[in-house]
Design an enzyme around this catalytic site. Structure first.
Site, short mmCIF file in Angstrom:
data_model
loop_
_atom_site.label_atom_id
_atom_site.label_comp_id
_atom_site.label_asym_id
_atom_site.label_seq_id
_atom_site.Cartn_x
_atom_site.Cartn_y
_atom_site.Cartn_z
N ASP A 65 -6.74 -4.33 4.93
CA ASP A 65 -6.82 -2.88 5.07
C ASP A 65 -6.84 -2.18 3.71
O ASP A 65 -7.46 -1.13 3.55
CB ASP A 65 -5.65 -2.37 5.89
CG ASP A 65 -5.82 -2.67 7.38
OD1 ASP A 65 -6.95 -3.02 7.79
OD2 ASP A 65 -4.83 -2.56 8.12
N GLY A 66 -6.17 -2.76 2.72
CA GLY A 66 -6.18 -2.15 1.38
C GLY A 66 -7.58 -2.10 0.79
O GLY A 66 -7.96 -1.13 0.13
N GLU A 87 -2.24 7.87 5.41
CA GLU A 87 -1.09 8.75 5.29
C GLU A 87 -0.93 9.31 3.89
O GLU A 87 -1.41 8.74 2.90
CB GLU A 87 0.20 8.02 5.67
CG GLU A 87 0.73 7.04 4.65
CD GLU A 87 0.07 5.69 4.66
OE1 GLU A 87 -0.28 5.20 3.56
OE2 GLU A 87 -0.10 5.11 5.75
N PHE A 129 4.27 3.53 11.06
CA PHE A 129 4.75 2.57 12.05
C PHE A 129 5.99 1.83 11.54
O PHE A 129 6.98 1.68 12.27
CB PHE A 129 3.63 1.58 12.37
CG PHE A 129 4.02 0.47 13.30
CD1 PHE A 129 4.09 0.68 14.66
CD2 PHE A 129 4.31 -0.80 12.82
CE1 PHE A 129 4.44 -0.34 15.53
CE2 PHE A 129 4.67 -1.83 13.68
CZ PHE A 129 4.73 -1.59 15.03
#
Length: 300
Positions: free
Chosen positions: A58-59, A134, A178
């Site tokens: 994901d990075g 985020e 999360f």
């Protein structure tokens, strides 16, 4: 017409180097012209890309989003990491994924991003940023709290000391928010999430607000610690005492290429290896369908 595809990879991993070689070969055989992304890719070289294939976790996808946001170029993630929640394909499926891309056999999913403004004390203009997952405000001094006041739609909600505050999109609900105890929000829910980090307060629950709301966090002048705002863990903005952070829905999305219409529930189960033993849903659905067929056919 040249079909150019940006290839973004986690170059520090040997597995990623091999995967990149395989992807470049597959793209060339499919008639694409691969463009390998360095640390900085000029904007004019991104505008005419057909899409971007991202090899990593994901990075790496967040890095690719930095390069393509606002251009309309969709991202296809190939997971080489651990969870890879934003990825669409796995390492062994590179060849098949490229063939689907060449045939145009994919859908585009737009994910909401956040516009971020940090008003620093004494600053004449806010420092601006954006985030796909985020915007996380975190204290700078480990032994002290940052004291903040939370605001929703220009109305104060609560003041407390904490380790920080995470403001996330629905996409980011499975990331930092999360791990901080926030809710999982389905990506088609147009919302924003606010999650306090280790707050010393009676009311410091995660909040979910609508797409037109504006979230704000002020670092109080009396705060024992200053803070830093991190956007997707990649871009940082200083937030000393007296700073005000405003977060709202951005009109500029990040576009993801999707190969399968699998429900988000299935993605949760697969990525988090959730136990679903004993589920009878398919059997019950089949039984209901059989009962309806008997009734429609006039059978007992």
């Amino acid at each position: 017409m040249t079909r150019r595809v940006l290839v973004v990879t986690h170059s520090g991993r040997p597995e990623a180097v091999l995967a990149t070689q395989e992807a470049v070969g597959a793209l060339e055989r499919a008639g694409f012209t691969p463009v390998l992304a360095g640390e900085d890719v000029p904007g004019d070289s991104v505008e005419d890309l057909e899409l971007a294939i991202v090899l990593g976790g994901d990075g790496t996808i967040l890095r690719a989003a930095e390069l393509t946001r606002g251009t309309g170029v969709p991202l296809l993630g190939v997971n080489l990491g651990h969870v890879g929640f934003l990825a669409e394909s796995e390492r062994d499926d590179i060849g098949a994924a490229v063939r689907r891309l060449a045939d145009g056999d994919y859908a585009i999913e737009e994910r909401t991003t956040l516009d971020v403004r940090v008003h620093q004390p004494g600053g004449s203009a806010p420092v601006v940023g954006w985030a796909l997952n985020e915007a996380a405000l975190e204290k700078n001094e480990p032994a002290r709290m940052v004291e903040v006041v939370i605001e929703v739609d220009s109305r104060p909600l609560s003041t407390f000391g904490c380790d920080g505050v995470v403001m996330a999109t629905s996409t980011g609900s499975t990331a930092h928010a999360f791990s901080a105890g926030g809710p999982v929000v389905w990506p088609d829910v147009d919302s924003m999430i606010l999650v306090p980090l280790s707050a010393h307060a009676l009311f410091a629950r995660p909040l979910v607000v609508g797409p037109s709301s504006v979230l704000a966090v002020e670092v109080l002048h009396r705060s024992p610690s200053s803070a830093t705002l991190s956007c997707d863990g990649r871009r940082s903005i200083a937030a000393p005492a007296g700073s005000r952070i405003e977060v709202r829905r951005s009109p500029v999305p990040v576009r993801l290429a999707r190969l399968t219409p699998a429900p988000f529930t299935d993605r949760l189960v697969n990525k988090f290896a959730l136990p679903v033993d004993g589920w009878r849903g398919r059997g019950e659905a089949a039984a209901r369908a059989a009962r309806r067929a008997r009734v429609d056919g006039g059978l007992p």
